[in-house]
Design an enzyme around this catalytic site. Structure first.
Site, PDB file in Angstrom:
ATOM      1  N   ALA A 133       0.680  -1.163   0.246  1.00  0.00           N
ATOM      2  CA  ALA A 133      -0.211  -0.373   0.063  1.00  0.00           C
ATOM      3  C   ALA A 133       0.565   1.146   0.239  1.00  0.00           C
ATOM      4  O   ALA A 133       0.204   2.491  -0.041  1.00  0.00           O
ATOM      5  CB  ALA A 133      -0.820  -0.062   0.829  1.00  0.00           C
ATOM      6  N   GLN A 162      -7.350  -0.512   5.411  1.00  0.00           N
ATOM      7  CA  GLN A 162      -8.061  -1.018   6.841  1.00  0.00           C
ATOM      8  C   GLN A 162      -9.396  -2.081   6.782  1.00  0.00           C
ATOM      9  O   GLN A 162     -10.043  -1.745   8.044  1.00  0.00           O
ATOM     10  CB  GLN A 162      -8.072   0.237   7.957  1.00  0.00           C
ATOM     11  CG  GLN A 162      -6.222   0.097   8.397  1.00  0.00           C
ATOM     12  CD  GLN A 162      -5.407  -1.537   9.024  1.00  0.00           C
ATOM     13  OE1 GLN A 162      -6.448  -1.732   9.621  1.00  0.00           O
ATOM     14  NE2 GLN A 162      -4.149  -1.034   9.550  1.00  0.00           N
ATOM     15  N   SER A 203      -3.732  -3.544   0.337  1.00  0.00           N
ATOM     16  CA  SER A 203      -2.953  -4.002   0.771  1.00  0.00           C
ATOM     17  C   SER A 203      -3.195  -5.898   1.323  1.00  0.00           C
ATOM     18  O   SER A 203      -3.703  -5.848   1.549  1.00  0.00           O
ATOM     19  CB  SER A 203      -1.764  -3.618   2.129  1.00  0.00           C
ATOM     20  OG  SER A 203      -0.629  -4.364   2.707  1.00  0.00           O
ATOM     21  N   ALA A 204      -2.101  -6.424   1.091  1.00  0.00           N
ATOM     22  CA  ALA A 204      -2.889  -7.770   1.241  1.00  0.00           C
ATOM     23  C   ALA A 204      -2.351  -8.518   2.793  1.00  0.00           C
ATOM     24  O   ALA A 204      -2.592  -9.356   3.362  1.00  0.00           O
ATOM     25  CB  ALA A 204      -1.452  -8.876   0.472  1.00  0.00           C
ATOM     26  N   CYS A 229       4.589   1.587  12.358  1.00  0.00           N
ATOM     27  CA  CYS A 229       5.197   2.306  11.723  1.00  0.00           C
ATOM     28  C   CYS A 229       5.953   3.591  12.523  1.00  0.00           C
ATOM     29  O   CYS A 229       7.330   4.016  11.885  1.00  0.00           O
ATOM     30  CB  CYS A 229       4.449   2.836  10.467  1.00  0.00           C
ATOM     31  SG  CYS A 229       3.691   2.023   9.006  1.00  0.00           S
TER      32      CYS A 229
END
Length: 404
Positions: free
Chosen positions: A75, A183, A203-204, A328
């Site tokens: 992502a 999300q 995103s996976a 992050c």
């Protein structure tokens, strides 16, 4: 029950065993190991077929055409490709972008980079519940606005924005809308037609797939143009070059297929677990929930425990894998910028914990977590002079602290 208990599904998910099984069939000599771009032999054709199936599975989850799916490394790349790609392609039309202060760093830092290149960015401030009003967004639009980028579900506080209304507004003003849906995809219904989005990042690894693979939805009608950020062999219709990692793409496809199938039942189960956790801790004194409780994704609970230091609480909860912000930014001791944007003071932002549950979370784990949280908060507050002052009726906001 195994310790520690994983309650950080918003940071990443374990790969579903069914996904891992499918991925393993694309790696070795007896599997689909070929290069999907090899057109001259069966190894390539079979790999291409596997990629096509996965592309369909990703598209089906969000109601898109498979030709609108561009595979990326995740992502972060999808956000970079969408925002920089649009900004560079449409620079002649205008150089103004609207986003929010609570976006993921992959959006904020991309916008910061564009500011260095001479673009103007407006950063919207959310209401105290984490949501934005349509009036706020409309008020920020200008004649030279080319893009609005707003996330669907916030990664720290789990609030769900009304993207459909924002999409309607942007379309009426002929402004492109990019949505970071990392999300939300696989957790709540996402339909690109109903939401009226032009670009959508996925995103996976937040949907029980592998890390290192994601996708960007790029609308075909009306057509959205992008300037490529990664150049090479012209893969992904020229938008993102690089040999396609068959095993990761197949994993993402299978993960999205399972998510579509189980979304409703899993959503209800996880919602019940979240409610169980909140019911178990909400009567603790001076405990506050961050973000709107109604417009919220099922698996997220972000709570501030006043007069307890977040770091010490995380240490005390060492049998729970939780975080005090996004993964992050979890290495920094700065309070969460998302919570600060909601208007929380440093102390409350510092004492907040994000609990996120998922597919493999059980009731037994939640009950264990409740007991652990209650015991830890009690113990830490007993040691806290601030708690003592609060209990004695001192208004801590009026205290003049000596600075050394």
């Amino acid at each position: 029950m195994k310790l520690p208990i994983y309650l950080d599904y918003s940071a990443t998910c374990p790969v579903d065993p069914r996904v891992a099984e499918k991925m393993m069939q694309c790696l070795t000599m007896d599997g689909l190991f070929g290069n999907p771009a090899s057109r001259s032999h069966r190894f390539g054709w079979q790999a291409e077929e596997a990629v096509d199936l996965a592309r369909n599975q990703v598209a089906e989850l969000i109601g898109a055409d498979p030709r609108e799916i561009v595979f990326t490394s995740g992502a972060t790349e999808s956000n970079n490709l969408a925002i920089k790609g649009v900004a560079h392609f449409y620079a002649g039309k205008g150089k103004h972008i609207v986003t929010s202060k609570t976006e993921h760093k992959a959006v904020l830092d991309t916008c910061r980079q564009l500011e260095r290149e001479g673009y103007e960015v407006t950063y919207l401030e959310p209401m105290p519940n984490g949501l934005f009003t349509l009036e706020q967004i409309e008020g920020a639009l200008r004649d030279d606005t080319i893009l609005v980028s707003i996330m669907h579900v916030n990664n720290e506080i789990g609030v769900v924005q009304n993207i459909a209304a924002i999409g309607e507004l942007c379309r009426s003003r002929k402004i492109l809308l990019h949505v970071d849906a990392v999300q939300s995809v696989g957790k709540i219904p996402v339909d690109v037609e109903a939401l009226k989005v032009d670009l959508l990042s996925m995103s996976a690894h937040k949907v029980y797939g592998p890390k290192g693979i994601g996708a960007l939805y790029v609308r075909r009608k009306p057509r959205v143009r992008l300037e490529a950020q990664m150049h090479g062999g012209g893969h992904e219709r020229g938008m993102r070059s690089g040999t396609l990692p068959t095993h990761q793409i197949v994993g993402m496809g299978e993960a999205f297929r399972i998510a579509k199938e189980e979304m409703v039942s899993e959503g209800q189960r996880i919602m019940a677990l979240r409610q169980r956790l909140w019911d178990g801790i909400k009567d603790i004194e001076a405990v506050y929930i961050n973000g709107d409780l109604e417009q919220r994704v099922p698996g997220n609970l972000n709570v501030s425990f006043a007069y307890v230091e977040g770091e010490s609480l995380i240490m005390a909860l060492k049998d729970l894998a939780v975080s005090s912000g996004s993964a992050c930014t979890s290495a920094s001791l700065e309070p969460s910028y998302v919570l600060r944007a909601l208007g929380l003071n440093d102390e409350l932002a510092h004492s907040s914990i994000r609990f996120s549950m998922g597919r493999f979370t059980t009731e037994e784990e939640i009950d264990y977590a409740i007991k652990l949280i209650r015991d830890s908060i009690g113990r830490l507050r007993e040691m806290s002079p601030l708690w003592e002052m609060y209990k004695d009726g001192v208004d801590l906001n009026t205290v003049e602290w000596a600075h050394h």
